[in-house]
Design a protein around this motif. Sequence first.
Motif, PDB file in Angstrom:
ATOM      1  N   GLN A  15       0.837  -1.209   0.000  1.00 32.99           N
ATOM      2  CA  GLN A  15       0.000   0.000   0.000  1.00 32.99           C
ATOM      3  C   GLN A  15       0.871   1.258   0.000  1.00 32.99           C
ATOM      4  OE1 GLN A  15      -2.773  -0.308   3.325  1.00 32.99           O
ATOM      5  NE2 GLN A  15      -3.236  -2.435   2.756  1.00 32.99           N
ATOM      6  N   ALA A  16       1.928   1.241   0.813  1.00 37.15           N
ATOM      7  CA  ALA A  16       2.830   2.399   0.873  1.00 37.15           C
ATOM      8  C   ALA A  16       3.476   2.633  -0.495  1.00 37.15           C
ATOM      9  CB  ALA A  16       3.910   2.157   1.931  1.00 37.15           C
ATOM     10  N   ALA A  17       3.886   1.542  -1.135  1.00 32.92           N
ATOM     11  CA  ALA A  17       4.532   1.666  -2.461  1.00 32.92           C
ATOM     12  C   ALA A  17       3.584   2.319  -3.452  1.00 32.92           C
ATOM     13  CB  ALA A  17       4.961   0.290  -2.959  1.00 32.92           C
ATOM     14  N   ASN A  18       2.347   1.844  -3.486  1.00 35.62           N
ATOM     15  CA  ASN A  18       1.380   2.417  -4.433  1.00 35.62           C
ATOM     16  C   ASN A  18       1.107   3.880  -4.121  1.00 35.62           C
ATOM     17  OD1 ASN A  18       1.032   0.186  -6.135  1.00 35.62           O
ATOM     18  ND2 ASN A  18      -0.328  -0.794  -4.651  1.00 35.62           N
ATOM     19  N   SER A  19       1.117   4.207  -2.838  1.00 32.94           N
ATOM     20  CA  SER A  19       0.907   5.591  -2.417  1.00 32.94           C
ATOM     21  C   SER A  19       2.080   6.477  -2.864  1.00 32.94           C
ATOM     22  CB  SER A  19       0.744   5.612  -0.894  1.00 32.94           C
ATOM     23  OG  SER A  19       0.159   6.814  -0.481  1.00 32.94           O
ATOM     24  N   PHE A  20       3.313   5.966  -2.724  1.00 36.37           N
ATOM     25  CA  PHE A  20       4.483   6.717  -3.210  1.00 36.37           C
ATOM     26  C   PHE A  20       4.420   6.904  -4.729  1.00 36.37           C
ATOM     27  CE2 PHE A  20       6.919   5.501   0.776  1.00 36.37           C
ATOM     28  CZ  PHE A  20       7.122   6.811   1.203  1.00 36.37           C
ATOM     29  N   LYS A  21       3.902   5.878  -5.428  1.00 38.74           N
ATOM     30  CA  LYS A  21       3.780   6.012  -6.891  1.00 38.74           C
ATOM     31  C   LYS A  21       2.841   7.165  -7.247  1.00 38.74           C
ATOM     32  CE  LYS A  21       3.312   2.298  -9.615  1.00 38.74           C
ATOM     33  NZ  LYS A  21       2.904   0.907  -9.955  1.00 38.74           N
ATOM     34  N   LEU A  22       1.756   7.294  -6.498  1.00 33.95           N
ATOM     35  CA  LEU A  22       0.824   8.404  -6.735  1.00 33.95           C
ATOM     36  C   LEU A  22       1.530   9.743  -6.568  1.00 33.95           C
ATOM     37  CD1 LEU A  22      -2.456   7.287  -4.904  1.00 33.95           C
ATOM     38  CD2 LEU A  22      -2.134   7.586  -7.369  1.00 33.95           C
ATOM     39  N   GLU A  23       2.485   9.774  -5.640  1.00 31.37           N
ATOM     40  CA  GLU A  23       3.234  11.022  -5.394  1.00 31.37           C
ATOM     41  C   GLU A  23       4.419  11.167  -6.357  1.00 31.37           C
ATOM     42  OE1 GLU A  23       4.338  11.297  -1.219  1.00 31.37           O
ATOM     43  OE2 GLU A  23       2.413  10.446  -0.618  1.00 31.37           O
ATOM     44  N   LYS A  24       4.525  10.200  -7.286  1.00 27.82           N
ATOM     45  CA  LYS A  24       5.629  10.179  -8.269  1.00 27.82           C
ATOM     46  C   LYS A  24       7.006  10.088  -7.597  1.00 27.82           C
ATOM     47  CE  LYS A  24       3.407  12.197 -12.306  1.00 27.82           C
ATOM     48  NZ  LYS A  24       2.030  11.933 -11.846  1.00 27.82           N
ATOM     49  N   LEU A  25       7.038   9.442  -6.428  1.00 34.15           N
ATOM     50  CA  LEU A  25       8.317   9.187  -5.748  1.00 34.15           C
ATOM     51  C   LEU A  25       8.696   7.738  -6.046  1.00 34.15           C
ATOM     52  CD1 LEU A  25       7.530  11.027  -2.384  1.00 34.15           C
ATOM     53  CD2 LEU A  25       9.121  11.779  -4.168  1.00 34.15           C
TER      54      LEU A  25
ATOM     55  N   CYS B 243       9.788   0.300  -1.227  1.00 35.86           N
ATOM     56  CA  CYS B 243       8.690  -0.341  -0.486  1.00 35.86           C
ATOM     57  C   CYS B 243       8.301  -1.680  -1.114  1.00 35.86           C
ATOM     58  CB  CYS B 243       7.477   0.585  -0.427  1.00 35.86           C
ATOM     59  SG  CYS B 243       7.685   1.925   0.757  1.00 35.86           S
ATOM     60  N   PHE B 244       8.278  -1.730  -2.451  1.00 38.45           N
ATOM     61  CA  PHE B 244       7.977  -3.014  -3.107  1.00 38.45           C
ATOM     62  C   PHE B 244       9.060  -4.050  -2.765  1.00 38.45           C
ATOM     63  CE2 PHE B 244       5.309  -0.668  -6.397  1.00 38.45           C
ATOM     64  CZ  PHE B 244       4.110  -1.257  -6.022  1.00 38.45           C
ATOM     65  N   ALA B 245      10.314  -3.595  -2.689  1.00 35.61           N
ATOM     66  CA  ALA B 245      11.411  -4.518  -2.351  1.00 35.61           C
ATOM     67  C   ALA B 245      11.217  -5.053  -0.922  1.00 35.61           C
ATOM     68  CB  ALA B 245      12.760  -3.819  -2.493  1.00 35.61           C
ATOM     69  N   ARG B 246      10.794  -4.167   0.008  1.00 29.45           N
ATOM     70  CA  ARG B 246      10.544  -4.618   1.385  1.00 29.45           C
ATOM     71  C   ARG B 246       9.360  -5.590   1.406  1.00 29.45           C
ATOM     72  NH1 ARG B 246      12.427   0.232   3.770  1.00 29.45           N
ATOM     73  NH2 ARG B 246      11.851  -0.134   5.941  1.00 29.45           N
ATOM     74  N   GLU B 247       8.347  -5.278   0.578  1.00 28.63           N
ATOM     75  CA  GLU B 247       7.202  -6.204   0.473  1.00 28.63           C
ATOM     76  C   GLU B 247       7.705  -7.578   0.024  1.00 28.63           C
ATOM     77  OE1 GLU B 247       3.449  -7.552  -2.200  1.00 28.63           O
ATOM     78  OE2 GLU B 247       4.403  -5.661  -2.777  1.00 28.63           O
ATOM     79  N   ALA B 248       8.578  -7.569  -1.011  1.00 31.71           N
ATOM     80  CA  ALA B 248       9.102  -8.825  -1.562  1.00 31.71           C
ATOM     81  C   ALA B 248       9.794  -9.641  -0.463  1.00 31.71           C
ATOM     82  CB  ALA B 248      10.069  -8.536  -2.706  1.00 31.71           C
ATOM     83  N   GLU B 249      10.575  -8.955   0.375  1.00 35.07           N
ATOM     84  CA  GLU B 249      11.292  -9.668   1.449  1.00 35.07           C
ATOM     85  C   GLU B 249      10.303 -10.278   2.441  1.00 35.07           C
ATOM     86  OE1 GLU B 249      13.927  -6.537   2.597  1.00 35.07           O
ATOM     87  OE2 GLU B 249      15.247  -6.898   0.870  1.00 35.07           O
ATOM     88  N   CYS B 250       9.214  -9.548   2.738  1.00 38.16           N
ATOM     89  CA  CYS B 250       8.174 -10.121   3.615  1.00 38.16           C
ATOM     90  C   CYS B 250       7.556 -11.373   2.984  1.00 38.16           C
ATOM     91  CB  CYS B 250       7.075  -9.092   3.879  1.00 38.16           C
ATOM     92  SG  CYS B 250       7.586  -7.727   4.935  1.00 38.16           S
TER      93      CYS B 250
END
Length: 289
Positions: free
Chosen positions: A41-51, A58-65
Motif C-alpha cells: 500500500q505504501a509503495a502504491n501511495s508513493f507512486k501516486l506522489e511520483k516518488l 517499499c515493493f522490495a521490502r514487500e518482496a522480502e516479507c
Amino acid sequence: MPSKSPAQILLEKADKKANSSGGWFSSATAKYEEAGDLYQQAANSFKLEKLFKEAGDCFAREAECRENCKETNEAANAWWNAAKAYKRGFPNLAIQALTHTIIHLTKSGRFRQAADREKEIGQIHIQEAQDIRKACESFERAGDWYAQEDATATANACYKDAADLHAEIDEFPQAIARYEQVADHSLTSALTKYSVKEYWLKAGLCALAMNDPVSARRSMQKYCTQDATFPSTREAKFVNALIDAVQAGDPEAFTGAVVEFDQITKLDNWKTNILLKVKRGIQDEPGLT
C-alpha cells in the motif's frame, strides 16, 4: 513540522509491523503477511506522489516479507513491481530487482516469464547502462529460455538482437554464429523463410568486417546451397559485389555497390556502421589482390 504524507504514514506502519515481536497467539507468518500488505500500500501511495525510488524500496521490502512467508509467486511479483518503479531513473536497482524476480520464476519453473524479465534486463543495459556485452548475455539467456518453452519466434528475435549487438562490439564470429542459427531455423517455415536473406546479408557483412573475404565467399556459397532462391536476391548480389571489391582492393567499386543497393533498400545504421568498417579495411590495405 511538515505533516507526513499518506505514503510515509503507511511506511511507518509497515516498518513497525515488520519489526514487531509477534504476540503469544500471532505467528511470524501472519506478521510478515500484514507487513507485506502495508508495504505494498505504501509503495502504491508513493507512486501516486511520483516518488519512484521510495515506491521501489517499499515493493522490495514487500518482496522480502513475501519471501519470509515462502510465498514465491507473490515475492516474484513484488520484485517485478519494484523493478518497474526503479526503471524511472534507477536502472541499476531495476536490474537488481529483476534479477531477484528471475530467481523466483526459474525456481518455480516459469521460464517463459523469466525470459520476459531477462529481456527487460537486456533492454535496460542498452538504454540506460550502455553495457552492450551484458545486454548480449541477457538476450542470449532469454533466447535459450524461450526456446526451452517452444516460443521459437521470440527466441529467434532475442538471438537476432544478440547478434546485432555482438557485431556492434566487433565480436563478429559470435554474431555470424547467431545469424546462421536464426537463418537455419527460419528456413524450416514458409512464414519465416523470407527473412533468411537479411540474416545471411548481415553474416556476410560481418565476415567482411573481419577482413576475411575468402570465408565470406565460402559462406555465401553455403547459403546458396541451403536456399536455391538466395543467389538471385539483391542481398546475395550485393554481398558478392562487396566481396569482389574487397578482394580487388577497390574502394570505388565498393562504394558503387553500396550506393546502388541503398537506392532501392535504405541502409539502416547497423549496416552503415559495418560497411564503414569494411571500407576502412580496404583503404588501410591497398592492393588486396
